[in-house]
Design an enzyme around this catalytic site. Structure first.
Site, PDB file in Angstrom:
ATOM      1  N   ASP A   4       0.868  -1.298   0.071  1.00 49.88           N
ATOM      2  CA  ASP A   4       0.132   0.003  -0.222  1.00 49.88           C
ATOM      3  C   ASP A   4       0.988   1.157   0.161  1.00 49.88           C
ATOM      4  O   ASP A   4       1.977   1.656   0.951  1.00 49.88           O
ATOM      5  CB  ASP A   4      -0.912   0.056   1.138  1.00 49.88           C
ATOM      6  CG  ASP A   4      -1.907   0.884   1.217  1.00 49.88           C
ATOM      7  OD1 ASP A   4      -2.958   0.905   0.393  1.00 49.88           O
ATOM      8  OD2 ASP A   4      -1.794   1.968   2.013  1.00 49.88           O
ATOM      9  N   GLU A  54       2.443  -0.383  -4.560  1.00 47.10           N
ATOM     10  CA  GLU A  54       1.203   0.764  -5.129  1.00 47.10           C
ATOM     11  C   GLU A  54       1.964   1.803  -4.807  1.00 47.10           C
ATOM     12  O   GLU A  54       2.416   2.350  -4.009  1.00 47.10           O
ATOM     13  CB  GLU A  54      -0.032   0.772  -4.239  1.00 47.10           C
ATOM     14  CG  GLU A  54      -1.040   1.504  -4.807  1.00 47.10           C
ATOM     15  CD  GLU A  54      -1.815   2.245  -3.740  1.00 47.10           C
ATOM     16  OE1 GLU A  54      -3.224   2.551  -3.921  1.00 47.10           O
ATOM     17  OE2 GLU A  54      -1.808   2.220  -2.386  1.00 47.10           O
ATOM     18  N   ASP A  74     -10.383   1.089  -5.147  1.00 47.05           N
ATOM     19  CA  ASP A  74     -10.272   2.634  -5.099  1.00 47.05           C
ATOM     20  C   ASP A  74     -10.715   3.474  -6.302  1.00 47.05           C
ATOM     21  O   ASP A  74     -10.887   4.617  -6.201  1.00 47.05           O
ATOM     22  CB  ASP A  74      -8.750   3.007  -4.836  1.00 47.05           C
ATOM     23  CG  ASP A  74      -8.071   2.707  -3.563  1.00 47.05           C
ATOM     24  OD1 ASP A  74      -8.898   2.673  -2.580  1.00 47.05           O
ATOM     25  OD2 ASP A  74      -6.837   2.549  -3.243  1.00 47.05           O
TER      26      ASP A  74
HETATM   27  C1  NOJ Z   1      -4.325   2.894  -0.923  1.00 41.69           C
HETATM   28  C2  NOJ Z   1      -5.416   2.112  -0.642  1.00 41.69           C
HETATM   29  O1  NOJ Z   1      -5.792   1.335  -1.625  1.00 41.69           O
HETATM   30  C3  NOJ Z   1      -6.737   2.805  -0.025  1.00 41.69           C
HETATM   31  O2  NOJ Z   1      -7.714   1.913   0.037  1.00 41.69           O
HETATM   32  C4  NOJ Z   1      -6.097   3.388   1.319  1.00 41.69           C
HETATM   33  O3  NOJ Z   1      -7.378   4.282   1.469  1.00 41.69           O
HETATM   34  C5  NOJ Z   1      -4.793   4.278   1.368  1.00 41.69           C
HETATM   35  N1  NOJ Z   1      -4.011   3.425   0.371  1.00 41.69           N
HETATM   36  C6  NOJ Z   1      -4.422   4.209   2.476  1.00 41.69           C
HETATM   37  O4  NOJ Z   1      -4.126   3.154   3.001  1.00 41.69           O
END
Ligand code: NOJ
Length: 567
Positions: free
Chosen positions: A201, A253, A327
């Site tokens: 993440d 990510e 997301d």
């Molecule tokens: C990216 C994640 O995919 C998202 O869902 C999250 O809110 C943020 N990072 C914070 O962890």
């Protein structure tokens, strides 16, 4: 030497497809309205039939659920709402029996404010873990991704702590070696427990420019791809993955990363991560004010974006390929056409285009069914903290609530988070109780039960594309070249491996298109493709391409074909 011999030394994930499960919305086994591990275990056949190689599980760790589990209070325990420890072990075993690997979400830019580390850190200024987080007497001018300041004042010790996301997600201080060691040890324990890798993440946010300073509107420069990011990732690789990397898969990510940075992150010789999620293509429909600032998507820009990433990582590194995730809005509503007449065709067309690129495709739960965005009626229908905070802030600042809601309908994360539509029964077969977020009313039309046995369904099309990547080294590894970059509705490209050539032709519009001789001049003209074998088509009968040979240069509205050059 055949093409498949050539492929034999490529890493296993070059021909693999990953399926993302967002557990609270996947399947509920105990009727509390929230998806859980029991629900996933009961649906393993769905994954096996789809043929995916890897499951990426969004967080199931203990968490106050302020950001649906991306706020973790214990990295090594399962949240009771998702089930028992043994169920996770049963899930790992069940997946492995089916030849499917499991990737866990690694959320270590921040913890929950209820994590023991943070409770200790905030307990006093001289606590040994004080420096595990960022504490300051004065806040900087940084604005949180979830609205408001990134600094929260803590009465007890009279200082502010940093949270790039919600105030319940304090950022860990990666400058502190003890933090890094604790994270690596936790990761090793997960690998020892049998998991096969991590999706990391916002991992490119862990190195900040120090000392922290005002951003003057450019938080990016202070927190993204920071000065020590490569050092930290390489150290993580050495401490956690070294020696077992051949079996594993790691994906970082990395919002805001350029191709040049991606090459560094994913160059195997540098030993950092296998691939990254880049965000360029999902930012193309945003204006200068950010994601809520809606802009129409222009197909040539989208094609050019993916093509640049293909070229940029052709020699070094590797791409991940995705249309959506938890997301992002639903792919078919955003990039396709979710009008009932076109939905299935556009879902298959988008799938064909993405899965014929070079990289590792990610399928987000429900994407394989062509699930769509939701027309949320009012704020009461929204559960996502990002959307809720945005609404409050924008309306407070004078925006018209109807405009704000329009943006949330188009871009809000809850679009992806409504329950998976399993069948046409109550609550789409997701739960016997009240779901935590309402089921999309179109579940009677769009659901797994209606598709899994239908060879002409969106699901069957995904299954065939996933199998094609396993079986066809040119799909997995072939070089990529974009054709017709300026065409407003046709997405065309060539994949080449040795003598083998595939031509992908897709029409991303309702209007049929007649390709001209000039359109195909670059690839030998239509003459060299007429009669070519159709190895994948969106138009099928009983699962077989309606036209087994390429006989017409007309592409119907929302359709795609993949051709193999003969001779
Ligand atoms: C990216 C994640 O995919 C998202 O869902 C999250 O809110 C943020 N990072 C914070 O962890």
């Amino acid at each position: 030497m055949t093409v498949s011999d050539l492929a034999s030394d490529a890493p296993w994930w070059t021909s693999a497809t990953v399926y993302q499960i967002y557990p609270r919305s996947f399947a509920d086994s105990d009727g509390d309205g929230m998806g859980d591990l029991g629900g996933i275990i009961a649906r393993l056949d769905h994954l096996e039939r789809l043929g995916v190689d890897v499951v990426w599980l969004s967080p199931i760790y203990r968490s106050p659920q302020d950001d649906n589990g991306y706020d973790i209070s214990d990295y090594e325990r399962i949240d009771p709402a998702f089930g028992a420890e043994e169920q996770l072990d049963a899930l790992i075993a069940g997946l492995h029996e089916r030849g499917i690997k499991l990737v866990m979400d690694l959320v270590v830019n921040h913890t929950s404010d209820e994590h023991e580390w943070f409770l200790e850190s905030r307990s006093s200024r001289d606590n040994p873990k004080r420096d595990w987080y960022w504490w300051r007497d004065q806040p900087t001018d940084w604005v949180s991704f979830f609205s408001g300041s990134t600094w929260e004042f803590d009465q007890a010790t009279g200082q502010y702590y940093l949270h790039l996301f919600s105030r319940k997600q304090p950022d860990l201080n990666w400058e502190n070696p003890q933090v890094r060691e604790a994270v690596y040890a936790m990761m090793r324990r997960w690998l020892d427990r049998g998991v096969d890798g991590f999706r990391m993440d916002v991992i490119n946010l862990i190195s900040k420019v120090v000392p922290l300073q005002d951003a003057h509107g450019d938080l990016f420069a202070q927190t993204f791809n920071g000065p020590r990011i490569h050092e930290f990732l390489h150290e993580m690789h050495r401490e956690v993955f070294a020696g077992r990397e051949a079996q594993l898969i790691t994906v970082g990510e990395m919002p805001g990363s350029t191709i040049e940075q991606a090459r560094l992150y994913t160059d195997p010789a540098r030993a950092e991560v296998d691939m990254i999620f880049q965000f360029e293509h999902v930012d193309l429909d945003s204006g200068p004010l950010g994601k809520w600032d809606l802009r129409p998507l222009h197909l040539p820009r989208l094609k050019a974006c993916l093509a640049r990433w293909q070229e940029g990582l052709a020699e070094v590194g590797w791409n991940s390929l995705y249309w959506d995730n938890h997301d992002q809005p639903r792919a078919v509503s955003r990039f396709g056409d979710d009008d009932p007449e076109w939905r299935e065709r556009s879902a298959k067309t988008l799938a064909t285009v993405l899965h014929l690129h070079r990289g590792t495709p990610y399928v987000y739960q429900g994407e394989e069914l062509g699930m769509t965005n939701v027309a949320f009626g009012s704020l009461d229908d929204i559960r996502d903290i990002e959307s809720i905070n945005y609404y409050a802030e924008a309306v407070r600042d004078g925006a018209d609530p109807a405009d704000v809601l329009r943006s949330i309908r188009a871009k809000g994360r809850d679009n992806a988070r409504t329950p998976v539509q399993w069948d046409a029964g109550p609550q789409a077969g997701f739960t016997t109780g009240e779901p935590w977020i309402a089921v999309n009313p179109n579940f009677t039309e769009i659901n797994a039960a209606a598709q899994v046995d239908d060879p002409d369904s969106v699901f069957a099309h995904y299954a065939r594309l996933i199998a094609l990547r396993h079986d066809d080294a040119t799909v997995a590894l072939g070089e990529f070249r974009l054709l017709l970059p300026d065409h407003e509705t046709v997405w065309a490209f060539i994949r080449t491996r040795g003598d083998d050539q595939l031509l992908v032709l897709a029409n991303l519009s309702r209007e049929a298109v007649e390709l001209t001789v000039a359109d195909l001049a670059d690839v030998g003209g239509p003459g060299s493709w007429l009669g070519a074998e159709v190895i994948s088509a969106t138009a099928t009968d009983g699962g077989m391409p309606r036209a087994p040979r390429f006989e017409s240069t007309r592409l119907d509205g929302w359709s795609a074909v993949v051709l193999r050059r003969v001779g």
